[in-house]
Design an enzyme around this catalytic site. Structure first.
Site, PDB file in Angstrom:
ATOM      1  N   GLY A 120     -38.894  -2.817  -2.399  1.00 23.78           N
ATOM      2  CA  GLY A 120     -38.559  -3.358  -3.711  1.00 23.78           C
ATOM      3  C   GLY A 120     -37.066  -3.510  -3.880  1.00 23.78           C
ATOM      4  N   ARG A 121     -36.685  -4.460  -4.696  1.00 29.38           N
ATOM      5  CA  ARG A 121     -35.253  -4.691  -4.925  1.00 29.38           C
ATOM      6  C   ARG A 121     -35.044  -5.069  -6.377  1.00 29.38           C
ATOM      7  NH1 ARG A 121     -30.441  -5.612  -2.281  1.00 29.38           N
ATOM      8  NH2 ARG A 121     -31.447  -5.022  -0.326  1.00 29.38           N
ATOM      9  N   GLY A 122     -34.022  -4.483  -6.961  1.00 31.45           N
ATOM     10  CA  GLY A 122     -33.643  -4.802  -8.325  1.00 31.45           C
ATOM     11  C   GLY A 122     -32.170  -5.134  -8.397  1.00 31.45           C
ATOM     12  N   PHE A 124     -29.680  -3.385  -9.621  1.00 27.51           N
ATOM     13  CA  PHE A 124     -28.745  -2.290  -9.385  1.00 27.51           C
ATOM     14  C   PHE A 124     -29.075  -1.452  -8.160  1.00 27.51           C
ATOM     15  CE2 PHE A 124     -27.729  -3.142 -13.807  1.00 27.51           C
ATOM     16  CZ  PHE A 124     -26.353  -3.045 -13.781  1.00 27.51           C
ATOM     17  N   GLY A 125     -30.089  -1.831  -7.422  1.00 22.83           N
ATOM     18  CA  GLY A 125     -30.426  -1.054  -6.251  1.00 22.83           C
ATOM     19  C   GLY A 125     -31.720  -1.548  -5.637  1.00 22.83           C
ATOM     20  N   THR A 127     -35.448  -0.112  -3.222  1.00 22.76           N
ATOM     21  CA  THR A 127     -36.289   1.010  -2.829  1.00 22.76           C
ATOM     22  C   THR A 127     -36.793   0.785  -1.415  1.00 22.76           C
ATOM     23  OG1 THR A 127     -37.000   1.247  -5.127  1.00 22.76           O
ATOM     24  CG2 THR A 127     -38.297   2.385  -3.460  1.00 22.76           C
ATOM     25  N   ASP A 241     -37.230   4.384 -22.084  1.00 22.52           N
ATOM     26  CA  ASP A 241     -37.624   3.099 -21.508  1.00 22.52           C
ATOM     27  C   ASP A 241     -39.057   3.174 -20.982  1.00 22.52           C
ATOM     28  OD1 ASP A 241     -37.302   0.436 -20.830  1.00 22.52           O
ATOM     29  OD2 ASP A 241     -36.461   0.869 -18.857  1.00 22.52           O
ATOM     30  N   ASN A 506     -45.918  28.023 -62.371  1.00 21.21           N
ATOM     31  CA  ASN A 506     -44.922  27.019 -62.739  1.00 21.21           C
ATOM     32  C   ASN A 506     -44.347  27.406 -64.096  1.00 21.21           C
ATOM     33  OD1 ASN A 506     -43.348  24.758 -62.945  1.00 21.21           O
ATOM     34  ND2 ASN A 506     -45.043  23.340 -63.327  1.00 21.21           N
ATOM     35  N   ASP A 538     -42.598  21.333 -72.297  1.00 21.98           N
ATOM     36  CA  ASP A 538     -42.488  22.777 -72.072  1.00 21.98           C
ATOM     37  C   ASP A 538     -41.392  23.156 -71.081  1.00 21.98           C
ATOM     38  OD1 ASP A 538     -43.584  21.897 -69.724  1.00 21.98           O
ATOM     39  OD2 ASP A 538     -45.516  22.910 -69.970  1.00 21.98           O
TER      40      ASP A 538
END
Length: 562
Positions: A120-122, A124-125, A127, A241, A506, A538
Site C-alpha cells: 500500500g502507498r499513501g 505520507f508513507g 506499507t 479519525d 423545599n 411562598d
C-alpha cells in the site's frame, strides 16, 4: 497515515488512500493527514462559505441518497487541510528546515526483518509486508508502516509520529487494536512494525455486502468498535479519525476480530479539557469538531455514522462537496425513514440516534452505548469505566447543597434501564459499597497504561479531597440531566423529581442565598436573574427554577448573566 496492511494482493494500494468514487460523485484528494494549527478563524462562516471548485453544481446537498447501491464512504480530505488548501503549518507559518527528526529508536530494522512486497502507498508513507528473521516472532509475517522523514516538514508532523508510536505501544494490548511489535528508524525513515491483518478493511466488507448487515451482524461489528473506543477514552486518548477504512479484519474468516488502526491524528485529552484543532474525515466528523470545541465524544459520533451505514446501507450525511458535507453535519437531522430503517427494530434506531446526537452533552459515551438495551445482552459486551463519570463526580462535588438536593431528587426517578449503566460504573469504582477517592484511584490503576499517565487522568482526581458516596448518592452525582432531556419521558422525570424535592423540604429561599448558591457575583441584577426561579407566593424554588438548578450555572452562563 495508514497503520497496517490488509490483504497483500494486487493492485497495490494503501488501505487508507482515496478510492475512486462513482462517476456521479465529485472526487477528493484524501491523503492529507495531520493535526491542524489552531488559528482557524470564524469557523461557522468559513465552513458554510467554503467551496472547492466542485465539478458540477450539487443537488440535494443536505440529503441522504434515496436509492441505488451503497456508494463508497470515501475518506474526504482531513478537514483542516481542506480549509487551508492542504498546507501543514505551525503557529500560522510553514516550518521546513532546522527540525530534529531523530526519534531515539533502534536502527536495526533491516537486520531483523526481511522486507517483502509493497502492499500500500499513501501520500505520507507506504506499507510493506515483512518477515521476522529471528527471535520470538521468527518466521512471522508482519506489516511495516514506512514513514519517510523528508515528509515530516513541521514540528507538528514529527510530534504526530512520536505520539502515534507511543499510543500504539501502550494501547495495543487491547484485542480490538492492531498489535504493535516495535519501531525503528534510520537516517531516512521511521518503521512501525505491527501485526499483519489479512481480512481487508471494514470498508471492503461493507461494499461487498452492498452496505447491508443484519442487526446481529451489525452488533458484532459495533460492539468491537465501542470496546476499543471506550478503552482508548479511558486511557485519555481520542482517536479523531474513526472510519471504516481505519478498522481492519484480522482474517478472512466469518466473525473475524476487528482491529482499530491509524493513530496518526490521535491526541491525549483530560476529562475536563477541550481540543480545538479541526481534523478527521468529512463524512465522519462530529459537529463540535467543526465548531472547534470537542473531546472524546467526537469519536462516538464517528462510530454512530459507521453504525448508521452498517444498518441501512447509506450515509446519514451526504453531499458532493466538502463544504456541503459540513453543512449537513452541522444542520441536517439524519433520516430514519428511508432505505432499510422501517424494517429495523425500534431499539436499533434508538441506539444510533443516541450516538448521533449533535449535542455532545446528550450523546451516549462509548461506555454508555455498551449498556444500551439493543446490545448490552450480547455475550461479548464488557462495560469499562466511563471517563465521563469522573467529570460528573467533579461537578457534583463542586455543586452547592441546593443543587445536590435537586439531583438526588432526580436520581430517585430513574428507571431500571437507567440504573443498569450506573450499577456497572459503581461496581467498577466502589470498595465496600462506597465510592471514595482511594477506590477510584485503585480502579483506575488496575487498567492504567503509560498513555493514561501521559493524559494525566489520575492527576485529574486531585480536586477530590474527601469523597464518600453510597449507591444512591453516586446515582445523584452521575445522573446526566442533558441525556434525560432527550427522552420522551423527560417531563415526567422532571415533574416527579420536583414533587420529591418539594416533599423533602423545599423551603423559602432568600434571593441573596440563591445567588450565592449559583455563584453569581454582586454585579448581577438579582431581581431579574432569579425572578423566574422563586415562587412569589411562598418564596420557594419554582418548577422552572428547579429544572434550571439541575443544569447548574456554568461559567459561560454566568458571564451571560453579567
Amino acid at each position: 497515515m495508514g497503520t497496517c496492511a490488509s490483504n497483500p494482493k494486487p493492485p497495490k494500494r494503501n488501505p487508507y488512500a482515496p478510492r475512486d468514487l462513482p462517476e456521479h460523485e465529485d472526487t477528493y484528494d484524501s491523503s492529507v493527514t495531520g493535526k491542524a494549527s489552531p488559528f482557524y478563524l470564524s469557523p461557522i462562516q468559513s465552513l458554510l462559505g467554503i467551496q472547492k471548485s466542485p465539478a458540477r453544481p450539487s443537488t440535494g446537498d443536505n440529503s441522504t441518497p434515496k436509492t441505488g447501491a451503497f456508494p463508497p464512504p470515501s475518506p474526504a480530505k482531513h478537514i483542516m487541510a481542506v480549509l487551508m488548501g492542504g498546507r501543514r503549518t505551525e503557529d500560522g507559518q510553514e516550518v521546513m528546515t532546522g527540525l530534529d527528526r531523530r526519534f531515539g529508536l533502534s536502527k536495526r530494522f533491516k537486520d531483523l526483518y526481511e522486507v517483502g512486497e509493497e502492499v500500500g502507498r499513501g501520500h505520507f508513507g507506504y506499507t510493506v509486508s515483512a518477515t521476522c528473521k529471528s527471535g520470538e516472532h521468527a518466521g512471522e509475517k508482519v506489516a511495516v508502516k514506512v514513514i519517510p522523514k523528508d515528509k515530516m516538514t513541521t514540528a507538528i508532523a514529527i510530534e504526530d509520529v512520536r505520539r502515534e508510536v507511543m499510543i500504539l505501544k501502550e494501547l495495543s494490548r487491547h484485542v480490538n487494536l492492531v498489535r504493535f511489535y516495535e519501531a525503528f528508524e534510520d537516517n531516512d525513515h521511521v518503521y512501525i512494525v505491527m501485526e499483519l491483518c489479512e481480512g481487508g478493511e471494514l470498508l471492503d466488507l461493507i461494499l461487498s455486502r452492498g452496505g447491508k448487515f443484519t442487526e446481529d451482524e451489525a452488533k458484532n461489528v459495533i460492539i468491537q468498535m465501542l470496546n476499543v473506543v471506550a478503552f482508548c477514552h479511558l486511557q485519555g486518548v481520542a482517536h479523531r479519525d474513526l472510519k471504516p477504512e481505519n478498522f481492519l479484519l484480522k482474517s478472512k474468516e466469518d466473525n473475524s476480530l476487528l482491529k482499530a488502526i491509524d493513530f496518526g491524528l490521535s491526541e491525549f485529552v483530560k476529562p475536563d479539557e477541550k481540543l480545538n484543532d479541526i481534523v478527521g474525515s468529512a463524512y465522519y466528523v462530529a459537529p463540535e469538531v467543526l465548531l472547534r470545541s470537542y473531546d472524546t465524544e467526537a469519536d462516538v459520533w464517528s462510530v454512530g455514522v459507521i453504525s448508521y451505514i452498517l444498518l441501512c446501507g447509506s450515509r446519514p450525511f451526504w453531499a458532493r462537496t466538502e463544504s456541503a458535507i459540513f453543512r449537513a453535519v452541522l444542520k441536517t437531522v439524519p433520516s430514519f425513514t428511508e432505505s432499510s430503517w422501517p424494517s429495523l427494530s425500534p431499539m436499533s434506531k434508538d441506539f444510533v440516534k443516541g450516538l448521533l446526537n449533535k449535542d455532545p452533552r446528550k450523546r451516549l459515551t462509548a461506555a454508555q452505548a455498551l449498556t444500551h438495551p439493543w446490545i448490552r445482552d450480547h455475550s461479548t459486551v464488557e462495560v469499562p469505566i466511563d471517563v465521563r463519570v469522573l467529570r460528573s463526580l467533579k461537578s457534583y462535588t463542586a455543586s452547592p447543597p441546593l443543587r445536590k438536593a435537586a439531583l438526588r431528587a432526580l436520581s430517585k426517578t430513574l428507571t431500571t434501564d437507567d440504573h443498569f449503566y450506573l450499577k456497572k460504573q459503581f461496581a467498577h469504582l466502589a470498595n465496600s459499597d462506597r465510592v471514595t477517592v482511594g477506590s477510584i484511584k485503585t480502579a483506575l490503576m488496575k487498567c492504567a497504561t503509560n498513555a493514561m499517565k501521559e493524559a494525566r487522568i489520575i492527576d485529574y482526581l486531585n480536586w477530590l479531597t474527601a469523597l464518600e458516596l453510597d449507591f444512591d448518592d453516586f446515582c445523584a452525582a452521575a445522573v446526566n440531566v442533558y441525556q434525560l432531556e432527550v427522552l420522551d419521558r423527560w417531563e415526567e422525570h422532571a415533574r416527579s423529581a420536583y414533587e420529591i424535592f418539594e416533599n423533602d423540604g423545599n423551603r423559602a429561599i432568600i434571593i441573596e442565598e440563591l445567588a450565592s448558591e449559583l455563584g453569581l457575583g454582586p454585579s448581577v441584577p438579582l431581581h431579574v436573574v432569579v425572578s423566574e426561579w422563586i415562587r412569589h407566593s411562598d418564596g420557594k424554588l419554582s418548577y422552572l427554577g428547579f429544572v434550571k438548578l439541575l443544569h447548574g450555572v456554568s461559567a459561560r452562563n454566568n458571564r451571560k448573566l453579567r
